[in-house]
Design a protein around this motif. Structure first.
Motif, PDB file in Angstrom:
ATOM      1  N   SER A 127      84.822   7.671 -59.222  1.00  0.00           N
ATOM      2  CA  SER A 127      84.393   8.228 -57.933  1.00  0.00           C
ATOM      3  C   SER A 127      85.567   8.785 -57.139  1.00  0.00           C
ATOM      4  O   SER A 127      85.377   9.544 -56.192  1.00  0.00           O
ATOM      5  N   ALA A 128      86.801   8.415 -57.544  1.00  0.00           N
ATOM      6  CA  ALA A 128      87.999   8.894 -56.839  1.00  0.00           C
ATOM      7  C   ALA A 128      88.455  10.263 -57.334  1.00  0.00           C
ATOM      8  O   ALA A 128      89.372  10.858 -56.752  1.00  0.00           O
ATOM      9  N   ILE A 129      87.835  10.790 -58.405  1.00  0.00           N
ATOM     10  CA  ILE A 129      88.210  12.111 -58.917  1.00  0.00           C
ATOM     11  C   ILE A 129      87.851  13.172 -57.878  1.00  0.00           C
ATOM     12  O   ILE A 129      86.712  13.214 -57.406  1.00  0.00           O
ATOM     13  N   PRO A 130      88.788  14.026 -57.489  1.00  0.00           N
ATOM     14  CA  PRO A 130      88.482  15.074 -56.493  1.00  0.00           C
ATOM     15  C   PRO A 130      87.368  15.999 -56.976  1.00  0.00           C
ATOM     16  O   PRO A 130      87.313  16.390 -58.143  1.00  0.00           O
ATOM     17  N   VAL A 131      86.453  16.329 -56.064  1.00  0.00           N
ATOM     18  CA  VAL A 131      85.333  17.206 -56.391  1.00  0.00           C
ATOM     19  C   VAL A 131      85.577  18.576 -55.770  1.00  0.00           C
ATOM     20  O   VAL A 131      85.640  18.698 -54.546  1.00  0.00           O
ATOM     21  N   PRO A 132      85.732  19.635 -56.599  1.00  0.00           N
ATOM     22  CA  PRO A 132      85.996  20.974 -56.063  1.00  0.00           C
ATOM     23  C   PRO A 132      84.726  21.645 -55.542  1.00  0.00           C
ATOM     24  O   PRO A 132      84.158  22.528 -56.187  1.00  0.00           O
ATOM     25  N   ALA A 133      84.240  21.196 -54.378  1.00  0.00           N
ATOM     26  CA  ALA A 133      83.005  21.746 -53.815  1.00  0.00           C
ATOM     27  C   ALA A 133      83.120  21.789 -52.296  1.00  0.00           C
ATOM     28  O   ALA A 133      83.702  20.891 -51.678  1.00  0.00           O
ATOM     29  N   LEU A 134      82.572  22.853 -51.704  1.00  0.00           N
ATOM     30  CA  LEU A 134      82.608  22.970 -50.241  1.00  0.00           C
ATOM     31  C   LEU A 134      81.627  22.000 -49.600  1.00  0.00           C
ATOM     32  O   LEU A 134      81.882  21.457 -48.535  1.00  0.00           O
ATOM     33  N   ARG A 135      80.497  21.792 -50.272  1.00  0.00           N
ATOM     34  CA  ARG A 135      79.491  20.848 -49.779  1.00  0.00           C
ATOM     35  C   ARG A 135      79.373  19.684 -50.738  1.00  0.00           C
ATOM     36  O   ARG A 135      79.398  19.859 -51.952  1.00  0.00           O
ATOM     37  N   LYS A 136      79.256  18.497 -50.204  1.00  0.00           N
ATOM     38  CA  LYS A 136      79.189  17.292 -51.028  1.00  0.00           C
ATOM     39  C   LYS A 136      77.876  16.546 -50.796  1.00  0.00           C
ATOM     40  O   LYS A 136      77.847  15.331 -50.636  1.00  0.00           O
ATOM     41  N   ASP A 137      76.796  17.281 -50.754  1.00  0.00           N
ATOM     42  CA  ASP A 137      75.492  16.666 -50.519  1.00  0.00           C
ATOM     43  C   ASP A 137      75.159  15.676 -51.622  1.00  0.00           C
ATOM     44  O   ASP A 137      75.218  15.990 -52.809  1.00  0.00           O
TER      45      ASP A 137
END
Length: 322
Positions: A256-266
């Motif tokens: 869950s700590a892996i960075p997510v390359p997304a503008l929205r994190k819904d």
């Protein structure tokens, strides 16, 4: 030569332990590790800093003396080898170090650094053969021949690490421990080195233990992944299985700590690990992640746990699955 995967383990660790004596007791850097690596595959070893990843790699290669246990290479316990046998074995087992600068002798040129093992082991009788081999190795790892008389401080990190790769494969080894080989490099250079490692594995049939703290990197290169926590292997599974179905609470938090390359994190919920890491000096019996685990029960403390297979090829050390 195309890579072939053999079902037999090339390297096995059986109850491997490495303790360091301190003024306060024994520091359990590697504690009862049981892992195996099949020929032609990559075992990724992940975990936070201080969990024992690098010590495990160095102990396997006998760069650090072990406390107890066995390391089998092609079925033979190499921890019982004498100096003569180990000298021959070193040609088959190599290491790529984390820092591409401090691992190289700053007084030697690129040619001298790559040729060193070949000279020490008296592989080639003539200078012409030696020069041809060095140039071939430079071309193999993507180093231009114009750098042959260059010193390490004149090169960037990516080219320095290519020197380390050339040194590691110079003796045509079968097994290489990669100790965070891309952690000190820029992201674009990381991708180049990772792709080079995978190409070399396919061409030479190499077997890797790939040590890292970057889960995105380990997913890209590994066939199987072992998760370490305070010296213990707490989960091991095929790479795809581990990312799709993590079992141990610590593994879930790491993912869950892996960075997510997304503008929205819904719909995305990040799990944060709270609390302090268990003291690795003479740790008390029980789960070493218990102090930081929200699922902790009284059964998790007081009795040591074992790494058990819960689904095919998926091993976990956790009371939740007992």
């Amino acid at each position: 030569m195309e890579m072939t995967i053999d079902n037999r383990p090339l390297v096995e660790m059986k109850n491997l332990k490495k303790y360091f004596k301190t003024s306060n007791g024994s520091l359990h850097a590697v504690d009862d590790i049981n892992l195996s690596i099949k020929k032609g595959t990559t075992l990724g070893v992940v975990g936070e800093s201080g969990c024992g990843k690098s010590t495990l790699g160095r102990t396997i290669l006998r760069l650090t003396p072990h406390t107890s246990g066995e390391v089998l290479f092609k079925g033979e316990n190499i921890l019982e080898y004498d100096k003569k046998k180990m000298r021959l074995l070193r040609q088959q087992m190599q290491m790529i170090f984390q820092d591409p600068y401090s691992s190289l002798n700053p007084r030697n040129t690129v040619y001298q650094l790559i040729a060193e093992q070949l000279v020490v082991n008296k592989i080639y009788k003539s200078k012409v053969e030696l020069e041809e081999r060095v140039m071939h190795l430079m071309n193999t790892v993507g180093l231009d021949e114009r750098y042959v008389n260059t010193y390490p401080h004149e090169l960037d990190g990516g080219r320095r690490q290519r020197i380390g790769l050339a040194r590691a494969i110079s003796m045509n080894p079968e097994f290489i421990v990669c100790d965070e080989p891309v952690s000190a490099l820029d992201v674009s250079i990381q991708a180049q080195i990772l792709n080079l490692l995978m190409d070399l594995q396919e061409k030479m049939g190499l077997t890797y233990m790939f040590i890292t703290h970057d889960l995105s990197v380990v997913k890209h290169i590994s066939d199987e992944i072992a998760v370490l926590y305070v010296g213990q292997c707490i989960e091991k599974a095929p790479s795809k299985e581990l990312f799709e179905n993590p079992m141990h609470p610590y593994t879930k938090m790491l993912l869950s700590a892996i960075p997510v390359p997304a503008l929205r994190k819904d719909g995305f919920k990040r799990e944060i690990i709270k609390g302090e890491v268990t003291n690795p000096i003479d740790p008390k019996p029980g789960c070493r992640f218990a102090a930081r685990c929200k699922y902790c029960t009284p059964q998790c403390i007081g009795e040591n746990l074992e790494l058990k297979e819960k689904t095919p090829n998926h091993f976990v050390m956790c009371r939740l699955y007992e």
